[in-house]
Scaffold this motif. Structure first.
Motif, short mmCIF file in Angstrom:
data_model
loop_
_atom_site.label_atom_id
_atom_site.label_comp_id
_atom_site.label_asym_id
_atom_site.label_seq_id
_atom_site.Cartn_x
_atom_site.Cartn_y
_atom_site.Cartn_z
N GLN A 29 0.83 -1.21 0.00
CA GLN A 29 0.00 0.00 0.00
C GLN A 29 0.86 1.25 0.00
OE1 GLN A 29 -2.76 -0.51 3.32
NE2 GLN A 29 -4.40 -0.83 1.82
N VAL A 30 1.95 1.22 0.78
CA VAL A 30 2.89 2.34 0.81
C VAL A 30 4.26 1.79 0.46
CG1 VAL A 30 3.87 4.21 2.18
CG2 VAL A 30 1.49 3.47 2.58
N PHE A 31 4.73 2.10 -0.72
CA PHE A 31 6.01 1.58 -1.19
C PHE A 31 7.17 2.26 -0.46
CE2 PHE A 31 9.61 1.51 -4.12
CZ PHE A 31 9.66 0.16 -4.43
N SER A 32 8.17 1.44 -0.05
CA SER A 32 9.32 2.01 0.66
C SER A 32 10.54 1.10 0.48
CB SER A 32 9.01 2.15 2.16
OG SER A 32 10.16 2.55 2.85
N LEU A 33 11.70 1.72 0.36
CA LEU A 33 12.97 0.98 0.26
C LEU A 33 13.81 1.15 1.52
CD1 LEU A 33 13.98 1.76 -3.44
CD2 LEU A 33 13.08 -0.39 -2.55
N GLU A 34 13.17 1.61 2.61
CA GLU A 34 13.91 1.89 3.84
C GLU A 34 14.60 0.64 4.39
OE1 GLU A 34 14.54 4.75 5.95
OE2 GLU A 34 14.28 5.46 3.90
N ALA A 35 13.93 -0.52 4.30
CA ALA A 35 14.52 -1.75 4.84
C ALA A 35 15.81 -2.09 4.11
CB ALA A 35 13.51 -2.90 4.70
N TYR A 36 15.80 -2.00 2.79
CA TYR A 36 17.02 -2.29 2.01
C TYR A 36 18.10 -1.23 2.28
CZ TYR A 36 14.38 -5.82 -0.54
OH TYR A 36 13.64 -6.92 -0.86
N ARG A 37 17.68 0.01 2.52
CA ARG A 37 18.67 1.05 2.80
C ARG A 37 19.40 0.77 4.10
NH1 ARG A 37 19.35 5.81 5.37
NH2 ARG A 37 17.32 5.71 6.42
N TYR A 38 18.67 0.32 5.14
CA TYR A 38 19.31 0.00 6.42
C TYR A 38 20.27 -1.17 6.26
CZ TYR A 38 16.60 3.12 9.43
OH TYR A 38 16.09 4.22 10.05
N ILE A 39 19.83 -2.20 5.52
CA ILE A 39 20.66 -3.41 5.39
C ILE A 39 21.92 -3.14 4.56
CG2 ILE A 39 20.72 -5.73 4.38
CD1 ILE A 39 17.78 -6.00 5.13
N LEU A 40 21.76 -2.34 3.48
CA LEU A 40 22.88 -2.11 2.57
C LEU A 40 23.75 -0.92 2.97
CD1 LEU A 40 21.02 -2.79 -0.80
CD2 LEU A 40 22.51 -4.33 0.48
N GLU A 41 23.54 -0.39 4.18
CA GLU A 41 24.39 0.71 4.63
C GLU A 41 25.84 0.25 4.80
OE1 GLU A 41 22.79 2.44 8.12
OE2 GLU A 41 21.71 4.01 7.03
N ALA A 42 26.03 -1.04 5.11
CA ALA A 42 27.39 -1.61 5.22
C ALA A 42 27.50 -2.77 4.23
CB ALA A 42 27.65 -2.08 6.65
N PRO A 43 27.67 -2.47 2.92
CA PRO A 43 27.63 -3.53 1.91
C PRO A 43 28.80 -4.49 1.98
CG PRO A 43 28.26 -1.44 0.92
CD PRO A 43 27.88 -1.14 2.33
N LEU A 44 29.94 -4.03 2.54
CA LEU A 44 31.13 -4.90 2.57
C LEU A 44 30.86 -6.16 3.40
CD1 LEU A 44 34.07 -5.32 1.79
CD2 LEU A 44 34.73 -4.06 3.86
N ILE A 45 30.17 -6.00 4.53
CA ILE A 45 29.87 -7.16 5.38
C ILE A 45 28.99 -8.16 4.64
CG2 ILE A 45 28.75 -7.87 7.52
CD1 ILE A 45 29.49 -5.15 8.69
N LEU A 46 27.98 -7.63 3.93
CA LEU A 46 27.08 -8.50 3.20
C LEU A 46 27.80 -9.20 2.05
CD1 LEU A 46 24.07 -9.33 3.11
CD2 LEU A 46 23.73 -7.50 1.44
N LEU A 47 28.63 -8.46 1.31
CA LEU A 47 29.37 -9.06 0.19
C LEU A 47 30.35 -10.12 0.67
CD1 LEU A 47 30.06 -5.90 -2.01
CD2 LEU A 47 28.43 -7.75 -2.45
N ARG A 48 30.99 -9.87 1.80
CA ARG A 48 31.94 -10.85 2.35
C ARG A 48 31.20 -12.13 2.77
NH1 ARG A 48 35.61 -8.01 6.33
NH2 ARG A 48 33.79 -8.14 7.67
N ALA A 49 30.04 -11.96 3.39
CA ALA A 49 29.24 -13.13 3.78
C ALA A 49 28.77 -13.90 2.53
CB ALA A 49 28.04 -12.69 4.62
#
Length: 272
Positions: A29-49
């Protein structure tokens, strides 16, 4: 299978206030990318995992298929002298295991694999269930094929790699998919044996992020110390966003193996 996944994607793209007020919906109903923004704030950790999990999945699947198929081929041969006792030993380990504590002592005190990448691979290399499934498939191969190859001068290794492996492609594709899913979703081994942050797999990172989000949103003292509006923090959509990021690659791989999946399970099914 498709609708639940679409629901997870939809929730991950929905604003937190909309989820709290209106519940889960298939169309945001209300589109938002806030969740992805919080998760991808530190992309190096995610890419390493991602790198750790991809390495463990690829290497573990290749080595696991090799070990499973070689073991199953040995016990599927009726001219193998210790066929019955070896099959019973593998079947026995499928019913009873040593347990968590002996396994932990073996890996940390004797094999010294704690905090290494191999502790995420080696313990899952040889599953007795997969060996029995593969054995059931190979038992249906006519023995005359092996005998004719021997008459032509082929040794056991040549028979295995040039005849058995090509004939067993449906079973290998099925087991490869199951083994790769097992490695991709594995997190408990990392929780037990991995302290090095550079070796944290993707699923363990997901567990830690969930725990961190729960801690941030339920601890009033911490919330009062930081300048974060907890009522606006996307804790529900962040969970779904992380699930999408973790499950995404395997949902892309699965359709390529689907045509082998049913055939491999049916032909290699266990009989009493």
């Amino acid at each position: 299978m498709v609708i639940p996944f679409l629901l997870v994607v939809s929730i991950s793209l929905t604003a937190e206030s909309s989820i709290v007020n209106g519940g889960y919906r298939l169309i945001p109903q209300v589109f938002s990318l806030e969740a992805y923004r919080y998760i991808l704030e530190a992309p190096l950790i995610l890419l390493r995992a991602y790198g750790v999990t991809i390495f463990v999945t690829v290497v573990g699947t290749v080595l696991g298929l090799l070990f499973v198929s070689m073991t199953a081929y040995s016990i599927s041969r009726r001219d193998y002298r210790y066929n019955r006792i070896t099959t019973f030993y593998i079947f026995f380990t499928m019913l009873f295991s040593g347990g968590l504590v002996p396994g932990y002592i073996l890996i940390t005190q004797y094999l010294h694999m704690k905090d290494t990448i191999w502790v995420l691979i080696i313990p899952g290399l040889l599953s007795p269930f997969y060996v029995m499934v593969m054995r059931g498939f190979l038992m249906k191969t006519p023995v005359e094929i092996y005998e004719s190859a021997k008459i032509d001068g082929a040794n056991e290794y040549r028979i295995f790699f040039t005849m058995v492996i090509p004939l067993a492609k449906p079973a290998l594709a099925t087991l490869g998919l199951m083994i790769s899913f097992g490695y991709w979703n594995e997190w408990f081994g990392g929780l037990l044996y991995i302290d090095n942050e550079k070796l944290v797999p993707l699923q363990l990172l997901l567990v830690r992020m969930m725990s961190t989000i729960d801690y941030l949103t339920t601890n009033p003292y911490f919330a009062s110390q930081v300048d974060i509006p907890m009522d606006l923090f996307p804790k529900l959509s962040a969970r779904m966003a992380m699930a999408v990021l973790v499950a995404g690659p395997m949902t892309i791989v699965f359709p390529f193996f689907q045509r082998y999946f049913v055939k491999g399970l049916t032909v290699g099914s266990l009989k009493g």
